[in-house]
Design a protein around this motif. Structure first.
Motif, short mmCIF file in Angstrom:
data_model
loop_
_atom_site.label_atom_id
_atom_site.label_comp_id
_atom_site.label_asym_id
_atom_site.label_seq_id
_atom_site.Cartn_x
_atom_site.Cartn_y
_atom_site.Cartn_z
N PHE A 37 0.69 -1.15 -0.05
CA PHE A 37 -0.09 0.14 -0.20
C PHE A 37 0.88 1.28 0.12
CE2 PHE A 37 -3.11 -3.49 2.06
CZ PHE A 37 -4.46 -3.05 1.01
N ASP A 38 0.90 1.98 -0.46
CA ASP A 38 1.37 3.85 -0.27
C ASP A 38 0.22 4.40 -0.45
OD1 ASP A 38 3.05 5.81 -0.99
OD2 ASP A 38 3.74 5.40 -3.02
N PRO A 39 -0.53 5.57 0.70
CA PRO A 39 0.71 4.81 1.56
C PRO A 39 0.11 3.81 2.29
CG PRO A 39 -0.74 6.72 2.04
CD PRO A 39 -0.62 6.65 0.53
N LEU A 40 0.94 3.90 3.32
CA LEU A 40 0.67 2.29 4.60
C LEU A 40 -0.39 2.46 5.49
CD1 LEU A 40 1.32 -0.55 5.08
CD2 LEU A 40 2.54 0.67 7.05
N PRO A 41 -2.13 2.40 5.04
CA PRO A 41 -2.78 2.40 6.15
C PRO A 41 -2.78 2.19 7.44
CG PRO A 41 -4.08 0.80 4.39
CD PRO A 41 -2.25 1.21 4.42
N GLU A 43 -5.47 3.17 9.59
CA GLU A 43 -6.36 3.90 10.49
C GLU A 43 -7.88 3.90 9.42
OE1 GLU A 43 -8.00 6.12 13.21
OE2 GLU A 43 -6.01 6.23 14.39
N LEU A 44 -8.54 3.21 8.48
CA LEU A 44 -9.85 3.30 7.95
C LEU A 44 -10.98 4.25 9.13
CD1 LEU A 44 -10.02 -0.61 6.85
CD2 LEU A 44 -8.78 1.07 5.49
N GLY A 45 -11.81 5.27 7.41
CA GLY A 45 -12.65 5.77 8.29
C GLY A 45 -13.64 5.66 7.08
N LEU A 46 -14.75 6.26 6.42
CA LEU A 46 -15.57 5.98 6.26
C LEU A 46 -15.96 5.60 5.03
CD1 LEU A 46 -18.26 8.06 7.60
CD2 LEU A 46 -19.13 5.92 8.21
N ASP A 47 -14.56 6.03 4.35
CA ASP A 47 -14.84 6.67 2.79
C ASP A 47 -14.08 6.18 2.24
OD1 ASP A 47 -14.60 8.51 3.12
OD2 ASP A 47 -15.91 9.40 1.47
N PRO A 48 -12.78 5.78 2.84
CA PRO A 48 -11.31 5.56 2.28
C PRO A 48 -10.93 5.31 0.40
CG PRO A 48 -10.87 3.63 4.11
CD PRO A 48 -12.97 4.46 3.90
N THR A 49 -9.71 5.84 0.36
CA THR A 49 -9.54 5.24 -1.13
C THR A 49 -7.71 4.41 -0.68
OG1 THR A 49 -10.83 6.93 -2.20
CG2 THR A 49 -8.66 5.95 -3.20
N LEU A 50 -7.88 3.14 -1.18
CA LEU A 50 -6.63 2.81 -0.97
C LEU A 50 -5.87 2.50 -1.89
CD1 LEU A 50 -8.10 0.39 1.33
CD2 LEU A 50 -7.54 2.47 2.39
N HIS A 51 -4.20 2.51 -1.87
CA HIS A 51 -3.66 2.75 -3.16
C HIS A 51 -3.09 1.10 -3.15
CE1 HIS A 51 -1.33 3.61 -7.00
NE2 HIS A 51 -0.06 3.45 -6.57
N LEU A 52 -3.50 0.19 -3.74
CA LEU A 52 -2.90 -1.29 -3.72
C LEU A 52 -1.78 -1.19 -4.97
CD1 LEU A 52 -2.63 -3.69 -2.30
CD2 LEU A 52 -4.08 -4.51 -3.81
N ALA A 80 -11.67 -8.42 -7.36
CA ALA A 80 -11.56 -8.24 -8.47
C ALA A 80 -10.84 -9.92 -9.45
CB ALA A 80 -11.02 -6.94 -8.86
N SER A 81 -11.44 -10.33 -10.88
CA SER A 81 -10.22 -10.89 -11.45
C SER A 81 -9.92 -10.23 -12.81
CB SER A 81 -11.50 -12.23 -12.25
OG SER A 81 -11.74 -13.07 -10.25
N PHE A 82 -8.83 -11.02 -13.69
CA PHE A 82 -7.82 -10.14 -14.46
C PHE A 82 -8.49 -11.41 -15.46
CE2 PHE A 82 -6.62 -7.80 -10.35
CZ PHE A 82 -7.40 -5.95 -10.71
N GLU A 89 2.02 -6.03 -13.13
CA GLU A 89 2.03 -5.40 -12.37
C GLU A 89 0.79 -4.45 -12.88
OE1 GLU A 89 5.58 -2.79 -12.71
OE2 GLU A 89 6.51 -4.34 -12.12
N ARG A 90 0.08 -4.16 -11.64
CA ARG A 90 -1.02 -3.35 -11.63
C ARG A 90 -1.09 -2.54 -10.19
NH1 ARG A 90 -5.09 -5.31 -15.06
NH2 ARG A 90 -4.79 -7.32 -15.68
N SER A 91 -1.85 -1.29 -10.94
CA SER A 91 -1.60 -0.68 -9.57
C SER A 91 -3.16 -0.01 -9.36
CB SER A 91 -0.99 1.64 -10.01
OG SER A 91 -0.89 2.24 -9.10
N LEU A 92 -3.66 0.08 -8.29
CA LEU A 92 -5.31 0.07 -8.14
C LEU A 92 -6.10 0.96 -7.68
CD1 LEU A 92 -6.19 -3.92 -7.83
CD2 LEU A 92 -6.04 -2.39 -9.55
#
Length: 449
Positions: A37-41, A43-52, A80-82, A89-92
């Motif tokens: 993860f970037d950045p490393l989470p 805490e998780l709030g109501l609607d975070p966006t995580l970069h994986l 998800a399936s691909f 490499e995938r950036s989500l």
């Protein structure tokens, strides 16, 4: 059977077994999908966006599942399936909604399960590729608007005092500009102060918003019920002369060398857009480094014996030899008195910048705290150094004609959070009293300004 033939057969079989075992061993050694993860989470709030970010050594990324594990539940946040087996490499960017997906507040673990399309003798996707502790926080921070400047104007400034004990970051949003608040007074009170600007072209019906976020990214927004007065600002035309451009363009674009007259228009347009934007980005960066407390005392002062040549928020249409080149808004005052006149500090502060700054020429920028800056441009000489503390009236340098200046004068500018504002307000003791000092005192703060 002939012993030699039997030995040969045994050797062949053994060799095949060794090759097969080696083949299987090598395939098994191919690492599974890695994740980060970037950045490393944390805490998780109501609607975070995580970069994986996912990476497969072989076989392409085929499947991913993001799972939250809590003591009494497992919640799938994303899956998800691909189809393609060629993408390793995938950036989500994954937006999750823990509350609606079934999570509860408290501690848990965030797990990433992922698989590739590469066959191995033994499965490697039977455990998470990444697991980390997180805290789920689904409660937005509490925010109280304690006091604020209620009557504002286009091109003006204001201040707001907020109270929040559980927010990580607070401030005032005006249009696309966020003005961060700084803690003031007794920490137990949780008071934070933000100076904010109303851009000259800000719609009068669009009110500023107090905004606070906690560490989990939860946000609380409250509107400041202000009245914004409309202002009319002048509009003028500037016809550029060949001799002026011949003198100034080499100074502003030294890397270009000699510029032919037929390129003057294009070169000026570059100066007016790119070089100007670089200076403006410098002001924004300096405002972010501003001292988080007021450094000034009372009203600012206009340099003595000066008259205004050009006004704040004056729109200028530039043309050269009958061709329109650009339209820009003048962000301060042009002040003139005598040649190489001394330039005093408008208020107490700290020297945040000295040096050459594009269209501003030789420039001094003072930081007065809370994101409030004053700019002194076109100087012929600079008499202070970066980091130096100065008092009101202390001489910073001498006026000049460096940068994009026709003649000797001072370009004077006031910025709040990198946004130019009308200097007249800051020169007015009654405005400082009623719009700034009283707002802070109403919140129980002793501003000392």
């Amino acid at each position: 059977m002939d012993p030699r033939r039997a030995l040969l057969q045994f050797s062949v079989v053994l060799a095949l077994i060794v090759v097969a075992v080696g083949f299987l061993f090598l395939r098994q050694r191919v690492p599974p999908v890695s994740a980060r993860f970037d950045p490393l989470p944390t805490e998780l709030g109501l609607d975070p966006t995580l970069h994986l970010e996912l990476r497969a050594a072989r076989g392409g990324i085929r499947h991913v599942r993001l799972q939250l594990v809590q003591p009494d539940r497992e919640v799938t946040l994303y899956e998800a399936s691909f189809d393609s087996s060629k993408i390793n490499e995938r950036s989500l960017n994954i937006q999750v909604k823990p509350r609606t997906q079934g999570a509860e507040e408290g501690d848990g673990r965030l797990e990433v399960w992922a698989s590739d399309g590469f066959w191995r003798p033994r499965a490697v996707d039977d455990e998470p590729v990444l697991s980390l502790p997180v805290r789920v926080d689904l409660t937005p921070p509490e925010v109280e608007i304690v006091s604020f400047t209620r009557y504002l104007s286009q091109g003006g400034s204001g201040v707001a005092v907020l109270r929040s004990r559980d927010a990580e970051r607070c401030g005032i949003t005006v249009g696309n500009h966020f003005h961060p608040a700084s803690p003031q007074g007794d920490a137990a009170q949780g008071l934070q102060v933000a100076l904010f600007a109303i851009p000259f072209d800000h719609p009068v019906g669009e009110k500023p918003v107090a905004e606070c976020r906690d560490a989990a990214g939860n946000r609380t927004r409250k509107t400041l019920e202000v009245v914004i007065a409309a202002r009319d600002f002048p509009h003028g035309k500037v016809t550029l002369q060949r001799e002026f451009l011949a003198r100034k363009l080499p100074e502003l674009l030294p890397q270009r060398g000699e510029i032919p007259p037929k390129q003057y228009g294009e070169a000026f347009r570059y100066v007016s857009t790119v070089i100007r934007a670089r200076a403006e980005s410098t002001f924004v960066a300096l405002s972010k480094e501003s001292v988080p407390r007021p450094l000034w005392h009372g009203a600012f002062r206009q340099p003595p014996n000066t008259r205004v040549l050009s006004n704040f928020a004056e729109t200028r249409d530039y043309s050269y030899e009958g061709v329109a080149l650009d339209t820009k808004v003048h962000s301060g005052f042009d002040l003139a008195s005598t040649r190489q006149a001394p330039v005093p500090a408008a208020g107490a502060g700290r020297v945040a910048f000295t040096g050459e700054l594009g269209i501003y020429g030789n420039t001094v920028v003072l930081d007065h705290g809370l994101g409030l800056l004053t700019v002194y441009g076109h100087l012929s000489r600079i008499d202070v150094t970066q980091g130096q503390e100065v008092e009101q009236g202390q001489i910073l340098g001498r006026t000049g004609a460096t940068g994009l200046a026709v003649g000797d004068h001072l370009h004077y500018e006031v910025l709040v959070g990198g946004v130019p504002v009308n200097p007249l307000e800051w020169w007015d003791p009654r405005w400082i009293d009623g719009k700034i000092r009283q707002v802070l005192e109403e919140a129980g703060l002793q501003p000392g300004i």
